[in-house]
Design a protein around this motif. Sequence first.
Motif, PDB file in Angstrom:
ATOM      1  N   UNK A 582       0.759  -1.070   0.152  1.00 52.98           N
ATOM      2  CA  UNK A 582       0.059   0.049  -0.073  1.00 52.98           C
ATOM      3  C   UNK A 582       0.794   1.226  -0.048  1.00 52.98           C
ATOM      4  N   UNK A 583       0.336   2.315  -0.433  1.00 52.92           N
ATOM      5  CA  UNK A 583       1.105   3.635  -0.600  1.00 52.92           C
ATOM      6  C   UNK A 583       0.133   4.889  -0.671  1.00 52.92           C
ATOM      7  N   UNK A 584       0.534   5.847   0.178  1.00 55.43           N
ATOM      8  CA  UNK A 584      -0.273   6.905   0.177  1.00 55.43           C
ATOM      9  C   UNK A 584       0.501   8.241  -0.798  1.00 55.43           C
ATOM     10  N   UNK A 585       0.088   8.668  -1.876  1.00 54.41           N
ATOM     11  CA  UNK A 585       0.979   9.506  -2.807  1.00 54.41           C
ATOM     12  C   UNK A 585       0.324  11.065  -2.330  1.00 54.41           C
ATOM     13  N   UNK A 586       0.927  11.629  -1.352  1.00 52.43           N
ATOM     14  CA  UNK A 586       0.987  13.070  -0.810  1.00 52.43           C
ATOM     15  C   UNK A 586       1.260  14.105  -1.778  1.00 52.43           C
ATOM     16  N   UNK A 587       2.047  13.504  -2.990  1.00 53.26           N
ATOM     17  CA  UNK A 587       2.370  14.489  -4.204  1.00 53.26           C
ATOM     18  C   UNK A 587       1.403  14.939  -4.961  1.00 53.26           C
ATOM     19  N   UNK A 588       0.135  14.294  -5.112  1.00 55.75           N
ATOM     20  CA  UNK A 588      -1.092  14.400  -6.000  1.00 55.75           C
ATOM     21  C   UNK A 588      -1.518  15.872  -5.882  1.00 55.75           C
ATOM     22  N   UNK A 589      -1.603  16.497  -7.078  1.00 59.50           N
ATOM     23  CA  UNK A 589      -2.168  17.584  -7.352  1.00 59.50           C
ATOM     24  C   UNK A 589      -3.805  17.713  -7.207  1.00 59.50           C
ATOM     25  N   UNK A 590      -4.902  18.369  -6.214  1.00 59.28           N
ATOM     26  CA  UNK A 590      -5.830  18.061  -6.113  1.00 59.28           C
ATOM     27  C   UNK A 590      -6.840  18.047  -7.587  1.00 59.28           C
ATOM     28  N   UNK A 591      -6.430  19.185  -8.348  1.00 63.24           N
ATOM     29  CA  UNK A 591      -7.272  19.487  -9.602  1.00 63.24           C
ATOM     30  C   UNK A 591      -6.716  18.472 -10.516  1.00 63.24           C
ATOM     31  N   UNK A 592      -5.616  17.838 -10.509  1.00 65.43           N
ATOM     32  CA  UNK A 592      -5.129  16.964 -11.490  1.00 65.43           C
ATOM     33  C   UNK A 592      -5.724  15.827 -11.744  1.00 65.43           C
ATOM     34  N   UNK A 593      -5.766  15.024 -12.989  1.00 59.14           N
ATOM     35  CA  UNK A 593      -6.038  13.638 -13.137  1.00 59.14           C
ATOM     36  C   UNK A 593      -4.461  12.972 -13.326  1.00 59.14           C
ATOM     37  N   UNK A 627     -10.085  16.065  -6.736  1.00 57.63           N
ATOM     38  CA  UNK A 627     -11.314  16.797  -6.659  1.00 57.63           C
ATOM     39  C   UNK A 627     -12.361  16.313  -7.196  1.00 57.63           C
ATOM     40  N   UNK A 628     -12.274  15.430  -8.296  1.00 60.01           N
ATOM     41  CA  UNK A 628     -13.529  14.850  -8.635  1.00 60.01           C
ATOM     42  C   UNK A 628     -13.639  13.657  -7.782  1.00 60.01           C
ATOM     43  N   UNK A 629     -12.891  12.979  -7.013  1.00 57.20           N
ATOM     44  CA  UNK A 629     -13.341  11.794  -6.110  1.00 57.20           C
ATOM     45  C   UNK A 629     -14.156  12.484  -5.113  1.00 57.20           C
ATOM     46  N   UNK A 630     -13.539  13.525  -4.542  1.00 58.48           N
ATOM     47  CA  UNK A 630     -14.180  14.322  -3.415  1.00 58.48           C
ATOM     48  C   UNK A 630     -15.601  14.668  -3.832  1.00 58.48           C
ATOM     49  N   UNK A 664     -24.240  21.946  -9.403  1.00 55.91           N
ATOM     50  CA  UNK A 664     -23.458  23.287  -9.191  1.00 55.91           C
ATOM     51  C   UNK A 664     -23.035  23.261  -7.692  1.00 55.91           C
ATOM     52  N   UNK A 665     -23.841  23.059  -6.949  1.00 54.31           N
ATOM     53  CA  UNK A 665     -23.484  23.030  -5.220  1.00 54.31           C
ATOM     54  C   UNK A 665     -22.399  22.164  -5.170  1.00 54.31           C
ATOM     55  N   UNK A 666     -22.691  20.819  -5.562  1.00 51.96           N
ATOM     56  CA  UNK A 666     -21.649  19.660  -5.354  1.00 51.96           C
ATOM     57  C   UNK A 666     -20.230  20.178  -5.538  1.00 51.96           C
ATOM     58  N   UNK A 670     -17.015  20.802  -3.534  1.00 57.02           N
ATOM     59  CA  UNK A 670     -15.543  20.247  -3.859  1.00 57.02           C
ATOM     60  C   UNK A 670     -14.408  20.913  -4.467  1.00 57.02           C
ATOM     61  N   UNK A 671     -14.599  22.268  -4.439  1.00 54.86           N
ATOM     62  CA  UNK A 671     -13.385  23.224  -4.813  1.00 54.86           C
ATOM     63  C   UNK A 671     -13.520  23.853  -6.314  1.00 54.86           C
TER      64      UNK A 671
END
Length: 776
Positions: A582-593, A627-630, A664-666, A670-671
């Motif tokens: 398992x691994x957590x990528x803390x370098x992910x950019x929130x808006x990027x895919x 961002x999409x996930x959230x 629109x609200x969702x 989400x940002x």
Amino acid sequence: MQHKKRKGIFGAATAVLCSLLILSSSALPVFAAQADEAAEVQPSAVTTAVQAETEETTAEATAPVTEETQPVTETAEETEPSEALPEKDGEALGAVSAPDVRLSNTADGIKLEWAEPDNAKEYLVCGTEAGKNNWQRYTTDKNEYVFGGIDSGKQYYFQVQITFKDGTKSAFSSPRGMTFISVPKLNGVSNTFETDKTLKLNWSAVKGANRYRIAKMKTGASDYEYIDIQTNSFVDKDVQDGNTYRYQIRAMYATQSSGTAYGWWSTSSSAKISVWPAITLSNASNGIKVSWDAVKNTARYFVYCKKPSDSTWTRVVTNNLSYTFTGLEAGQLYYFQLYSDSISGKDGKFSKAKSLVYIEPPKMNAAVYNSASNSVTVSWNSVNGAAKYQIARRPSNASSYEYIFVNGTSYTDKSIPQGKFCSYQVRAISAADVYGFWSNTAVGETFTKPEPTMSNTPSGILAQWDKIDNAASYTLYYKEASDSRWSSANTSANTYLVNSPNPGKLYFLQLRYTGRSGGQSPFSDVKSITFTPQTALVSVRTSGKAVYLRWTAAAGADYYVIEKINETTGKKGYIALGNQTEYTDTGAVYEHTSCYRVCGVHRETEWHKVYDNAAGAYSNQIIINPRAFNCVNIGLGEQGQKGYKYCNEINKGKLDEWCAIFSGWVLKQGGYILSEIGYSANVGVWCDNLTGMGKFSVKENYTPVMGDLIIFGRANFRSHIGIVVGVEDGYVTTIEGNAAVPSSYSGEWMANSYVTKYEYALDNSYIYGYGKLTSK
């Protein structure tokens, strides 16, 4: 000179003489009228020929009817005779104007003509050869006279005086001179016994002539064609099979200073162009091939063959345009002839006989490869009658042959690169340069050591190698390190998959190939690889801006490598880990895919192979946008909620058709900044805004991803909108507001509807298109 009165050639009677000129029939095979099979007729000589029909008629009857039929051009020279004309007693010269005399050549001599004045009684005609003073006088009552019995090529001078009925006389005409050009004798017209459809003419040379004019007319034509030449023979190639042509000849004497004197036309001669069958001989693989072009109106062909020592010919009958005589003696000369049997049985024709020495094809032995010198030797048997041999050599990368002449029966080729091949054929050539037929083909080749590479795949170990030019097939040998025996597999491809190897086990592999001639290459170096099976990404989620990944363990893997591709920027990178799953990528950019996949790596694998071709097969790929996930998780958390909440927050408290308001609200939660994605509470307006921003696609052209907008309706009525949760197995899952109501309710729909999750087939007709918020 001998002279005679004549009325002129225009009034002469026509005489016609026809003759048919053929060679002696003893030179030809004598065929019965029907040329039936029972008559075994043999050619009596090696060569035969037939003259064409010829026809002769008098010139007066057949002279071309043109302005040149009566020559009008005379020599320009008009000099006084060297001795003046003697006058008779009592003659008074010059009382009346002298006549104007015209001269022309005829078949019998030079013709004088002048105008006939009123009251003329007779004319005194005087003539002499140039340079001589022997003027001769003749009297005639006609206004024309022909001086005959004169020599061709010589010049003559003439004068005329008129005597009137009252006894008065005119002055003598000015002396006029002309060179006499006699009539050539046309010796007939004949086929030239060639295949190019020609007629040959020849005629007697005319003394004093320096060129000739040919008049030619095809039967059925109305005009003559004229051809000027300087010799007394001509081959006419502008003829067509089956047509009859008529020819006449006239001699000419031309100078730059005096113009042209034209002789009289010869008698005519005609011939029908008839193509004789012509044969072509060539050595074949099993004998000598005789071939020919089709002959018109032919029912069948008789083909003859014999040796010079044979007394009779071997004959075959065929309807084809070629025949191969087999069972011939190598090095022996043979004669061949063809007879085309006409449909009528009357007009058959023999070809000209031809001969050829039979040169049998050599038999090429298998090529021999010498690894020490990297050369190939080809050899063949000696051929009877051969003085030398020609080798045709074609390398594997060439489109044409190159030719090499040798005197012996072998050839060593040292110019083939390793791993390449050449094709060879050989044929024998006699001392007289007669070429035999080509031998069978031998393939010579050199060998190189193959270099395979190994990699793990989901199904097993994949061996790959570069294709080798002269390889007919490849054999891969492989085994688990602990096994005592090798397994093998043959293939014509340059890849092979070892299926279902034991996970985590070490394997050895080795490769060799079989060449086109059957030879074997050296073995490759032994390659080794530990089979590391494919892992699987089983879980992915986001926590704030971080992406959490989890995967299954792979047998034999000592550590794992994650491949990450940022689809928004196109950047690709690798993350090397230990043996955790398992691994957590803390370098992910929130808006990027981003796209993620994982592979297990055995410790023997080199680092560059991890990146370029991982030791273990890569896992399934997961695409995620934090961002999409959230946003999706936010939307899913609102299931069952009514629209008042969303309308109060972003629609100024006004309860309206609230599907777009909910989406629109969702997205805002989400940002997203709503103005940057063209938001509108009106579905149609929002869709138009997305189109203008390049973020809309109809369903046929796009597969949606998590976080995209889904728009329902049709082009002229966009009626509903929601958010894409995900796509799997041809179905899209959505979260939508204002999409469902309780089974029983009172009041307006909008006041009772709530948030719910739906699933649709991707080709559902209700779906119009997608707003591309997550992907490019």
